[in-house]
Scaffold this motif. Structure first.
Motif, PDB file in Angstrom:
ATOM      1  N   LEU A  22     -19.800 -38.624   7.822  1.00 10.36           N
ATOM      2  CA  LEU A  22     -19.120 -37.296   7.991  1.00 10.36           C
ATOM      3  C   LEU A  22     -17.907 -37.490   8.651  1.00 10.36           C
ATOM      4  O   LEU A  22     -16.650 -36.751   8.537  1.00 10.36           O
ATOM      5  CB  LEU A  22     -20.124 -36.557   8.850  1.00 10.36           C
ATOM      6  N   PHE A  23     -17.548 -38.420   9.715  1.00 10.63           N
ATOM      7  CA  PHE A  23     -16.252 -38.642  10.337  1.00 10.63           C
ATOM      8  C   PHE A  23     -15.245 -38.972   9.324  1.00 10.63           C
ATOM      9  O   PHE A  23     -14.149 -38.505   9.328  1.00 10.63           O
ATOM     10  CB  PHE A  23     -16.611 -39.793  11.390  1.00 10.63           C
ATOM     11  N   ALA A  24     -15.568 -39.852   8.388  1.00 10.91           N
ATOM     12  CA  ALA A  24     -14.642 -40.259   7.348  1.00 10.91           C
ATOM     13  C   ALA A  24     -14.425 -38.994   6.361  1.00 10.91           C
ATOM     14  O   ALA A  24     -13.204 -38.971   6.014  1.00 10.91           O
ATOM     15  CB  ALA A  24     -15.257 -41.375   6.267  1.00 10.91           C
ATOM     16  N   LEU A  25     -15.428 -38.103   6.046  1.00 14.86           N
ATOM     17  CA  LEU A  25     -14.822 -36.926   5.096  1.00 14.86           C
ATOM     18  C   LEU A  25     -13.923 -36.260   5.945  1.00 14.86           C
ATOM     19  O   LEU A  25     -12.880 -35.593   5.476  1.00 14.86           O
ATOM     20  CB  LEU A  25     -16.289 -36.291   4.810  1.00 14.86           C
ATOM     21  N   GLU A  26     -14.201 -35.812   7.183  1.00 13.35           N
ATOM     22  CA  GLU A  26     -13.415 -35.002   7.823  1.00 13.35           C
ATOM     23  C   GLU A  26     -11.685 -35.634   8.152  1.00 13.35           C
ATOM     24  O   GLU A  26     -10.867 -34.728   8.140  1.00 13.35           O
ATOM     25  CB  GLU A  26     -13.968 -34.446   9.578  1.00 13.35           C
ATOM     26  N   ALA A  27     -11.873 -36.795   8.366  1.00 10.65           N
ATOM     27  CA  ALA A  27     -10.585 -37.471   8.482  1.00 10.65           C
ATOM     28  C   ALA A  27      -9.969 -37.419   7.222  1.00 10.65           C
ATOM     29  O   ALA A  27      -8.679 -37.405   7.078  1.00 10.65           O
ATOM     30  CB  ALA A  27     -10.785 -38.968   8.882  1.00 10.65           C
ATOM     31  N   ALA A  28     -10.648 -37.483   6.041  1.00  9.57           N
ATOM     32  CA  ALA A  28      -9.771 -37.499   4.623  1.00  9.57           C
ATOM     33  C   ALA A  28      -9.382 -35.952   4.376  1.00  9.57           C
ATOM     34  O   ALA A  28      -8.230 -35.697   3.599  1.00  9.57           O
ATOM     35  CB  ALA A  28     -10.792 -37.909   3.508  1.00  9.57           C
ATOM     36  N   VAL A  29      -9.889 -34.997   5.055  1.00  7.99           N
ATOM     37  CA  VAL A  29      -9.656 -33.484   4.504  1.00  7.99           C
ATOM     38  C   VAL A  29      -9.515 -33.004   6.265  1.00  7.99           C
ATOM     39  O   VAL A  29     -10.035 -32.067   6.469  1.00  7.99           O
ATOM     40  CB  VAL A  29     -10.826 -32.890   3.808  1.00  7.99           C
ATOM     41  N   PRO A  30      -8.599 -33.116   6.770  1.00  5.28           N
ATOM     42  CA  PRO A  30      -8.469 -32.715   8.233  1.00  5.28           C
ATOM     43  C   PRO A  30      -7.988 -31.045   8.239  1.00  5.28           C
ATOM     44  O   PRO A  30      -7.319 -30.534   7.185  1.00  5.28           O
ATOM     45  CB  PRO A  30      -7.029 -33.366   8.908  1.00  5.28           C
ATOM     46  N   PRO A  31      -8.582 -30.364   9.160  1.00  5.79           N
ATOM     47  CA  PRO A  31      -8.311 -28.843   9.017  1.00  5.79           C
ATOM     48  C   PRO A  31      -6.642 -28.698   9.458  1.00  5.79           C
ATOM     49  O   PRO A  31      -6.108 -29.374  10.218  1.00  5.79           O
ATOM     50  CB  PRO A  31      -9.238 -28.421  10.205  1.00  5.79           C
ATOM     51  N   THR A  32      -6.285 -27.654   8.940  1.00  6.78           N
ATOM     52  CA  THR A  32      -4.799 -26.932   9.417  1.00  6.78           C
ATOM     53  C   THR A  32      -4.862 -25.523   9.627  1.00  6.78           C
ATOM     54  O   THR A  32      -5.024 -24.672   8.554  1.00  6.78           O
ATOM     55  CB  THR A  32      -3.873 -27.548   8.154  1.00  6.78           C
ATOM     56  N   LEU A  33      -4.932 -25.275  10.630  1.00  2.00           N
ATOM     57  CA  LEU A  33      -4.873 -23.691  10.870  1.00  2.00           C
ATOM     58  C   LEU A  33      -3.571 -23.288  11.538  1.00  2.00           C
ATOM     59  O   LEU A  33      -3.340 -23.566  12.562  1.00  2.00           O
ATOM     60  CB  LEU A  33      -5.991 -23.379  11.907  1.00  2.00           C
ATOM     61  N   PRO A  34      -2.555 -22.251  10.693  1.00  3.03           N
ATOM     62  CA  PRO A  34      -1.647 -21.949  11.221  1.00  3.03           C
ATOM     63  C   PRO A  34      -1.718 -20.876  12.189  1.00  3.03           C
ATOM     64  O   PRO A  34      -2.668 -19.892  11.981  1.00  3.03           O
ATOM     65  CB  PRO A  34      -0.773 -21.371  10.275  1.00  3.03           C
ATOM     66  N   ILE A  35      -1.381 -20.818  13.337  1.00  2.77           N
ATOM     67  CA  ILE A  35      -1.261 -19.552  14.279  1.00  2.77           C
ATOM     68  C   ILE A  35       0.119 -18.926  14.539  1.00  2.77           C
ATOM     69  O   ILE A  35       1.116 -19.882  14.994  1.00  2.77           O
ATOM     70  CB  ILE A  35      -1.707 -20.315  15.786  1.00  2.77           C
ATOM     71  N   ALA A  36       0.244 -17.828  14.466  1.00  2.00           N
ATOM     72  CA  ALA A  36       1.557 -17.148  14.795  1.00  2.00           C
ATOM     73  C   ALA A  36       1.338 -16.291  15.995  1.00  2.00           C
ATOM     74  O   ALA A  36       0.419 -15.547  16.127  1.00  2.00           O
ATOM     75  CB  ALA A  36       2.049 -16.160  13.617  1.00  2.00           C
ATOM     76  N   ALA A  37       2.314 -16.542  16.812  1.00  2.00           N
ATOM     77  CA  ALA A  37       2.204 -15.795  18.085  1.00  2.00           C
ATOM     78  C   ALA A  37       3.279 -14.961  18.458  1.00  2.00           C
ATOM     79  O   ALA A  37       4.384 -15.399  17.844  1.00  2.00           O
ATOM     80  CB  ALA A  37       2.135 -16.755  19.245  1.00  2.00           C
ATOM     81  N   HIS A  38       3.030 -13.564  19.003  1.00  2.00           N
ATOM     82  CA  HIS A  38       4.422 -12.752  19.247  1.00  2.00           C
ATOM     83  C   HIS A  38       4.166 -12.348  20.668  1.00  2.00           C
ATOM     84  O   HIS A  38       3.180 -12.114  21.197  1.00  2.00           O
ATOM     85  CB  HIS A  38       4.188 -11.609  18.289  1.00  2.00           C
ATOM     86  N   GLY A  39       5.255 -11.878  21.349  1.00  2.00           N
ATOM     87  CA  GLY A  39       5.392 -11.394  22.557  1.00  2.00           C
ATOM     88  C   GLY A  39       6.628 -10.592  22.578  1.00  2.00           C
ATOM     89  O   GLY A  39       7.772 -10.500  21.801  1.00  2.00           O
ATOM     90  N   SER A  40       6.697  -9.404  23.498  1.00  2.00           N
ATOM     91  CA  SER A  40       7.809  -8.538  23.778  1.00  2.00           C
ATOM     92  C   SER A  40       8.155  -7.982  25.104  1.00  2.00           C
ATOM     93  O   SER A  40       6.902  -7.955  25.873  1.00  2.00           O
ATOM     94  CB  SER A  40       7.770  -7.456  22.772  1.00  2.00           C
ATOM     95  N   ILE A  41       9.123  -7.937  25.627  1.00  2.00           N
ATOM     96  CA  ILE A  41       9.241  -7.518  26.880  1.00  2.00           C
ATOM     97  C   ILE A  41      10.694  -6.447  27.006  1.00  2.00           C
ATOM     98  O   ILE A  41      11.513  -6.536  26.318  1.00  2.00           O
ATOM     99  CB  ILE A  41       9.397  -8.471  27.895  1.00  2.00           C
TER     100      ILE A  41
END
Length: 341
Positions: A158-177
């Motif tokens: 399972l370790f090898a499988l996850e290493a071969a297909v690593p997760p990639t989650l884009p995160i967009a953040a915003h702020g205003s003042i």
């Protein structure tokens, strides 16, 4: 895969093909030797899992944070109960003790830092307790527990499988003042090289990276911007330059995402570099009818750690706190400059 792995471990452990040699189910009581064996086995699984998954394969995912503590629980629970049956509460305490000693071993061997362990502890504790209950149930019905312990062999795959297909989650953040000053004052504050004021709060206490100051090497598109963080310096390239309107830059290189707490100067924790990255940051200044300025900030990040349902909220919280601190500092500097002028 974690669901399949956990289900397979339970099913293999419960199959009634290999019974005890004496054919007897355990009776209530406590066997100190078996309890110690269970705890030591749990500690060994934790250390081995980190060595294989994190240090060798660079994999941080379901297998490490969920499947490993589950197998620690099921192994410790079975070994401690295979002759004399402990109560459910005693088994749970023993499983948590094994997990705690395993994490202490990680710190003492400089394999992990205290911050990462504390952040992952709630998730790991739940999985370990579920595994402990399953291990106790296996021991109680007197079915062969060899399969329970042998299920640890699933982890490297399972370790090898996850290493071969690593997760990639884009995160967009915003702020205003809203800043009580004209865009010129806000732009001056945005390109100011003075240190960012204000305490970083929980982000700093947890050892996560937070901005300290910035420095522009030149002006215009293509100029280099150095962003100094608590963990090091980021090198950035200006991609948009419109004085009093827009400033954006792409991140070329960045420091570690966190600084681990450890008794050692150097900790072998690959996750501090490359598993959370910022790709760009941009500021937009908008002139308001009342003479004020609205300052908007957006940033793009990538998270490469599973399970994202657990880690994403923590990452978003840290991002939001850092953006809020930066916006508050810019507002203070711009309004102060407006008063002085």
């Amino acid at each position: 895969m974690p669901v399949v792995q956990i289900a397979a471990a339970v099913i293999l452990a419960l199959l009634p093909k290999s019974k005890r040699q004496d054919g007897l189910a355990p009776v209530p009581g406590a066997n100190i030797a078996h309890m110690v064996q269970g705890v030591l086995a749990g500690v060994a699984i934790i250390v081995a899992a980190v060595l294989v998954s994190a240090l060798t394969l660079g994999s941080y995912g379901w297998s490490l944070f969920v499947a490993t503590p589950f197998l620690v629980g099921i192994t410790t629970g079975y070994l401690a109960n295979r002759r004399l049956l402990l109560s459910g509460g005693a088994t749970a305490r023993l499983v948590l003790a094994a997990a705690a000693l395993g994490t202490v071993a990680l710190v003492m061997l400089a394999l992990e830092g205290l911050v990462c362990i504390l952040l992952a502890a709630p998730l790991g504790a739940i999985a370990a307790l579920i595994g402990g209950a399953a291990g106790r149930a296996v021991a109680k019905v007197a079915h062969g527990g060899g399969r329970t312990v042998a299920s640890v062999a699933f982890l490297p795959a399972l370790f090898a499988l996850e290493a071969a297909v690593p997760p990639t989650l884009p995160i967009a953040a915003h702020g205003s003042i809203e800043i009580a000053a004209p865009p010129a004052a806000a732009w001056a504050a945005l390109t100011d090289e003075r240190a960012i004021s204000g305490h970083p709060g929980v982000v700093g206490m947890a050892g996560l990276a937070y901005p300290l100051r910035s420095q522009l090497l030149g002006q215009g598109v293509g100029a280099i911007r150095l962003g100094e963080f608590s963990t090091g310096t980021a090198r950035e390239r200006v991609t948009e330059w419109k004085p009093e309107h827009r400033l954006a830059f792409a991140v070329l290189a960045q420091p570690p995402a966190m600084e681990e707490m450890s008794p050692y100067r150097r900790v072998h924790s690959p996750h501090v570099q490359g598993y959370f990255e910022t790709s760009m940051t941009g500021f937009t200044l908008t002139s308001l009818p009342n003479g004020h300025t609205r300052l908007d900030i957006e940033a793009r990040h990538v998270l490469r750690v599973e399970p994202v349902l657990y880690w994403e909220p923590l990452a978003r919280l840290a991002i939001r706190m850092n953006l809020s601190r930066v916006l508050g500092d810019l507002k203070q500097k711009a309004e102060r400059a407006g008063i002085d002028s």
